[in-house]
Scaffold this motif. Sequence first.
Motif, short mmCIF file in Angstrom:
data_model
loop_
_atom_site.label_atom_id
_atom_site.label_comp_id
_atom_site.label_asym_id
_atom_site.label_seq_id
_atom_site.Cartn_x
_atom_site.Cartn_y
_atom_site.Cartn_z
N UNK A 47 0.85 -1.20 0.00
CA UNK A 47 0.00 0.00 0.00
C UNK A 47 0.89 1.25 0.00
N UNK A 48 1.98 1.20 0.77
CA UNK A 48 2.91 2.33 0.77
C UNK A 48 3.42 2.59 -0.65
N UNK A 49 3.83 1.51 -1.35
CA UNK A 49 4.30 1.68 -2.72
C UNK A 49 3.19 2.28 -3.59
N UNK A 50 1.98 1.81 -3.39
CA UNK A 50 0.85 2.32 -4.17
C UNK A 50 0.66 3.81 -3.97
N UNK A 51 0.70 4.27 -2.71
CA UNK A 51 0.40 5.69 -2.51
C UNK A 51 1.57 6.58 -2.91
N UNK A 93 -0.74 -6.02 -8.98
CA UNK A 93 -1.11 -4.66 -9.39
C UNK A 93 -1.83 -4.00 -8.22
N UNK A 94 -1.27 -2.90 -7.75
CA UNK A 94 -1.90 -2.15 -6.67
C UNK A 94 -2.60 -0.94 -7.28
N UNK A 95 -3.90 -0.90 -7.17
CA UNK A 95 -4.65 0.27 -7.63
C UNK A 95 -4.90 1.15 -6.41
N UNK A 96 -4.53 2.41 -6.54
CA UNK A 96 -4.61 3.34 -5.42
C UNK A 96 -5.46 4.54 -5.79
N UNK A 97 -6.26 4.99 -4.89
CA UNK A 97 -7.01 6.21 -5.12
C UNK A 97 -7.17 6.95 -3.80
N UNK A 109 -7.53 4.55 -0.68
CA UNK A 109 -8.11 3.22 -0.86
C UNK A 109 -7.22 2.42 -1.80
N UNK A 110 -7.24 1.10 -1.63
CA UNK A 110 -6.36 0.23 -2.42
C UNK A 110 -7.11 -1.02 -2.83
N UNK A 111 -6.77 -1.48 -4.01
CA UNK A 111 -7.23 -2.80 -4.43
C UNK A 111 -6.05 -3.50 -5.07
N UNK A 112 -5.84 -4.74 -4.71
CA UNK A 112 -4.69 -5.47 -5.25
C UNK A 112 -5.18 -6.70 -5.98
N UNK A 113 -4.60 -6.91 -7.17
CA UNK A 113 -4.95 -8.13 -7.89
C UNK A 113 -3.71 -8.68 -8.61
#
Lengths: 155, 155, 155, 155
Positions: A47-51, A93-97, A109-113
């Motif tokens: 999540x850190x990488x995502x944001x 894949x980390x989707x971040x918003x 918010x995060x979604x990982x797939x």
Amino acid sequence: MVTNSRRISNLGYISRHMPKHETTLRVRYAETDQMGVAYYANYLVWMELGRVEYCRAAGLRYRDLEENDQVLLAVVEASCRYISPARYDDEVIVTTWAEHSTRRTVTFGYEMRIAGSDRKIATGETRHVFCGPDMKPRKLPEKYGELFRAGINGR
Amino acid sequence: MVTNSRRISNLGYISRHMPKHETTLRVRYAETDQMGVAYYANYLVWMELGRVEYCRAAGLRYRDLEENDQVLLAVVEASCRYISPARYDDEVIVTTWAEHSTRRTVTFGYEMRIAGSDRKIATGETRHVFCGPDMKPRKLPEKYGELFRAGINGR
Amino acid sequence: MVTNSRRISNLGYISRHMPKHETTLRVRYAETDQMGVAYYANYLVWMELGRVEYCRAAGLRYRDLEENDQVLLAVVEASCRYISPARYDDEVIVTTWAEHSTRRTVTFGYEMRIAGSDRKIATGETRHVFCGPDMKPRKLPEKYGELFRAGINGR
Amino acid sequence: MVTNSRRISNLGYISRHMPKHETTLRVRYAETDQMGVAYYANYLVWMELGRVEYCRAAGLRYRDLEENDQVLLAVVEASCRYISPARYDDEVIVTTWAEHSTRRTVTFGYEMRIAGSDRKIATGETRHVFCGPDMKPRKLPEKYGELFRAGINGR
């Protein structure tokens, strides 16, 4: 229009403008545990990488925020729902918003797939406050609000 | 009384019997980040230490559960509220309790504070399902229910 | 020529054929410590990334080696010389090469530097033996020797 | 005798006075990998625990060194020989000693074994230089030399 942008800013300017951002990482051997899957605390690292990459895409290098402005993004809450395990060498894949943002707080918010499949592995959320190096709350400098908006409009 | 203990078991036997358990750890240099405080994902590692020692106190060596019974305690949800930073070399007391438990799931609650002070640093929760090595849900073997109860009554 | 390739294989076929491989990573916030630099144990994680990508470039997906052939690459020795600190968000280029290899052991060498500069941050070495899941020494299956050679010649 | 103690100091006063120190840790689930053993980089974390407790036993709280004197113990070299795997929940005894020390550098040696057995799992070495917060070399303040000696003589 100034009036309008100020109003948006008050309501949370990131969440309204910035699209979702995707970043990809590969599960490291170091991140697995003896269950043969990624250890659960590592999802918070992801999540850190995502944001961080979300911020970079928006024109904000998080490192500069700390180094130049002495502003830290301290976590006050984090949660993760683990849906399906991630395994060694999987591409995640980390989707971040930004779910909400003010000049004092941001919620991501995060979604990982797993890449190349529809398999969702986790969803998560982190809530942050901007702080000084003394860990006391601080406002995000106004210019970064501009940077965010510029980054978004310019894409 | 047999009838009663069976009923309690159905409702969640751990949460009703087992007292809170405290374990202490010291913040490692490796666990700090450049903010000068413990990195946020490490709190989930500390929760792991808390629940492992909770289980040990209840008479269940988690390692045996995996090795002898091929039962894993997979995490399905984790959350943490960060209240005050933990710093290098701080002694952190992790208080762990089972909020709810069935033969298929356990939910642990956690509270962390700095030893020798009243400073609470975090609270958290993790929810787990028992799984086989194939990561498919499984019931906790009956004998471990007994072990938990024995551990508690014997103290 | 069969005789010659067999002789090369005996002497250590990887080290003679495979060029150096470069992989890039970005220093994570999680990897920093309160000194404001990357914590020293993480360099060994980065070496792991280096050798996994080295193998991938040579046509060997390390995950397949474990999953399909039950062969693990166990570390027997690791060392690192820290020359200059790596900082948060730095891009680190890990150059990896096989210094020596037989069907029982491999020794990898590593050099790490900051992308976009000549600043070398570390050098390292890891020595490995091939093992079965029981952690007992095993030979690398013959076909992987072929894969390495194919991967190298084919580039 | 002043002359003598000064000479010893020049040759490396820690290594001559301070006995070996033992500290115990338990292998965390987070520290295992999918090989079912402790991941190799964690041994360097355990060495950190060993030397911190070594220092504490000698009367030096490493945290104070950083906070009060702005002196950091930067690593310049680390190595580890892995002899036998450590597994989840194993109790590991880290024996730490100073192999050599001057006011500018310290070299620590380590031996790790499983508690309650003679099984040695690893040996290691780390070499350090004292630095300021700018990561430039600095001398260890004279008083810490005294502290070390006092700590040793007083036991």
